[in-house]
Design a protein around this motif. Sequence first.
Motif, short mmCIF file in Angstrom:
data_model
loop_
_atom_site.label_atom_id
_atom_site.label_comp_id
_atom_site.label_asym_id
_atom_site.label_seq_id
_atom_site.Cartn_x
_atom_site.Cartn_y
_atom_site.Cartn_z
N ASP A 30 -4.25 -3.70 -5.98
CA ASP A 30 -3.63 -2.69 -6.84
C ASP A 30 -3.64 -1.31 -6.21
O ASP A 30 -2.81 -0.47 -6.55
CB ASP A 30 -4.34 -2.61 -8.19
N TYR A 31 -4.57 -1.06 -5.30
CA TYR A 31 -4.72 0.26 -4.69
C TYR A 31 -3.98 0.41 -3.37
O TYR A 31 -4.07 1.47 -2.73
CB TYR A 31 -6.21 0.57 -4.47
N TYR A 32 -3.27 -0.61 -2.93
CA TYR A 32 -2.65 -0.61 -1.61
C TYR A 32 -1.16 -0.92 -1.69
O TYR A 32 -0.72 -1.74 -2.49
CB TYR A 32 -3.30 -1.64 -0.69
N ALA A 33 -0.40 -0.28 -0.81
CA ALA A 33 0.94 -0.74 -0.50
C ALA A 33 0.84 -1.91 0.48
O ALA A 33 -0.05 -1.93 1.34
CB ALA A 33 1.78 0.38 0.11
N SER A 49 9.89 -5.43 4.51
CA SER A 49 9.83 -5.03 3.11
C SER A 49 8.51 -4.33 2.84
O SER A 49 7.51 -4.59 3.52
CB SER A 49 9.98 -6.26 2.20
N CYS A 50 8.50 -3.46 1.84
CA CYS A 50 7.28 -2.79 1.42
C CYS A 50 7.30 -2.64 -0.09
O CYS A 50 8.36 -2.43 -0.69
CB CYS A 50 7.17 -1.41 2.07
N ILE A 51 6.11 -2.76 -0.70
CA ILE A 51 5.96 -2.54 -2.13
C ILE A 51 4.77 -1.62 -2.34
O ILE A 51 3.68 -1.85 -1.81
CB ILE A 51 5.79 -3.87 -2.90
N ARG A 72 4.21 -8.44 -6.40
CA ARG A 72 2.75 -8.52 -6.43
C ARG A 72 2.29 -9.17 -7.72
O ARG A 72 2.87 -8.97 -8.78
CB ARG A 72 2.09 -7.16 -6.24
N ASP A 73 1.24 -9.97 -7.61
CA ASP A 73 0.61 -10.63 -8.74
C ASP A 73 -0.82 -10.11 -8.81
O ASP A 73 -1.68 -10.52 -8.03
CB ASP A 73 0.64 -12.15 -8.56
N THR A 74 -1.07 -9.19 -9.74
CA THR A 74 -2.38 -8.56 -9.84
C THR A 74 -3.48 -9.57 -10.16
O THR A 74 -4.58 -9.51 -9.61
CB THR A 74 -2.35 -7.46 -10.91
N PHE A 75 -3.15 -10.53 -11.03
CA PHE A 75 -4.15 -11.53 -11.41
C PHE A 75 -4.62 -12.34 -10.21
O PHE A 75 -5.80 -12.66 -10.08
CB PHE A 75 -3.57 -12.44 -12.50
N LYS A 76 -3.69 -12.70 -9.32
CA LYS A 76 -4.02 -13.49 -8.14
C LYS A 76 -4.45 -12.63 -6.95
O LYS A 76 -4.84 -13.18 -5.92
CB LYS A 76 -2.81 -14.34 -7.73
N ASN A 77 -4.37 -11.30 -7.08
CA ASN A 77 -4.69 -10.38 -5.99
C ASN A 77 -3.90 -10.77 -4.73
O ASN A 77 -4.44 -10.85 -3.63
CB ASN A 77 -6.19 -10.38 -5.70
N PRO A 100 -2.16 2.99 2.28
CA PRO A 100 -2.26 3.68 0.98
C PRO A 100 -0.94 3.70 0.21
O PRO A 100 -0.95 3.65 -1.02
CB PRO A 100 -2.71 5.09 1.36
N ASN A 101 0.18 3.79 0.91
CA ASN A 101 1.47 3.78 0.26
C ASN A 101 2.53 3.37 1.27
O ASN A 101 2.26 3.31 2.47
CB ASN A 101 1.81 5.14 -0.34
N CYS A 102 3.74 3.10 0.79
CA CYS A 102 4.85 2.78 1.68
C CYS A 102 5.39 4.05 2.31
O CYS A 102 5.46 5.09 1.65
CB CYS A 102 5.98 2.11 0.91
N PRO A 103 5.82 3.99 3.57
CA PRO A 103 6.50 5.15 4.14
C PRO A 103 7.84 5.36 3.46
O PRO A 103 8.40 4.44 2.86
CB PRO A 103 6.68 4.77 5.62
N GLU A 104 8.36 6.59 3.55
CA GLU A 104 9.64 6.88 2.92
C GLU A 104 10.78 6.13 3.58
O GLU A 104 11.77 5.81 2.92
CB GLU A 104 9.92 8.39 2.95
#
Length: 127
Positions: A30-33, A49-51, A72-77, A100-104
């Motif tokens: 949840d804390y990562y792209a 691809s990036c999320i 992304r599936d948070t439950f399955k990590n 930490p996040n996706c590039p622009e």
Amino acid sequence: QLQLVESGGGLVQPGGSLRLSCGASGATLDYYAIGWFRQVPGKEREGLSCISPTRTRIYYADSVKGRFTIARDTFKNTVFLQMNNLKPEDTALYHCAAAPNCPERRNVMVGWFSSSWGQGAQVTVTS
């Protein structure tokens, strides 16, 4: 320490589908792209691809747009890459990585994701 493992690769005929998984351990995704990449021998690694952590930034390379879907599936990590209507030119070794996040811009993904690469998942598309 976050560790990622790719799975779900295999052999498929043109027009077929595969779903790749990027499974995480050691931290919550949840804390990562998460970015997906592929590489063919003799060619540079390609960002596909990036999320972002909040799903507010999602994009795809032109070569896979309309055929691949990242989720992304948070439950399955886990972050998935659903690949439909596969073509022979999709044959490659596929990797995922975290930041930490996706590039622009998609075209800077390879340098943006600086963590070590794992073994990856081989995808082979052939009749």
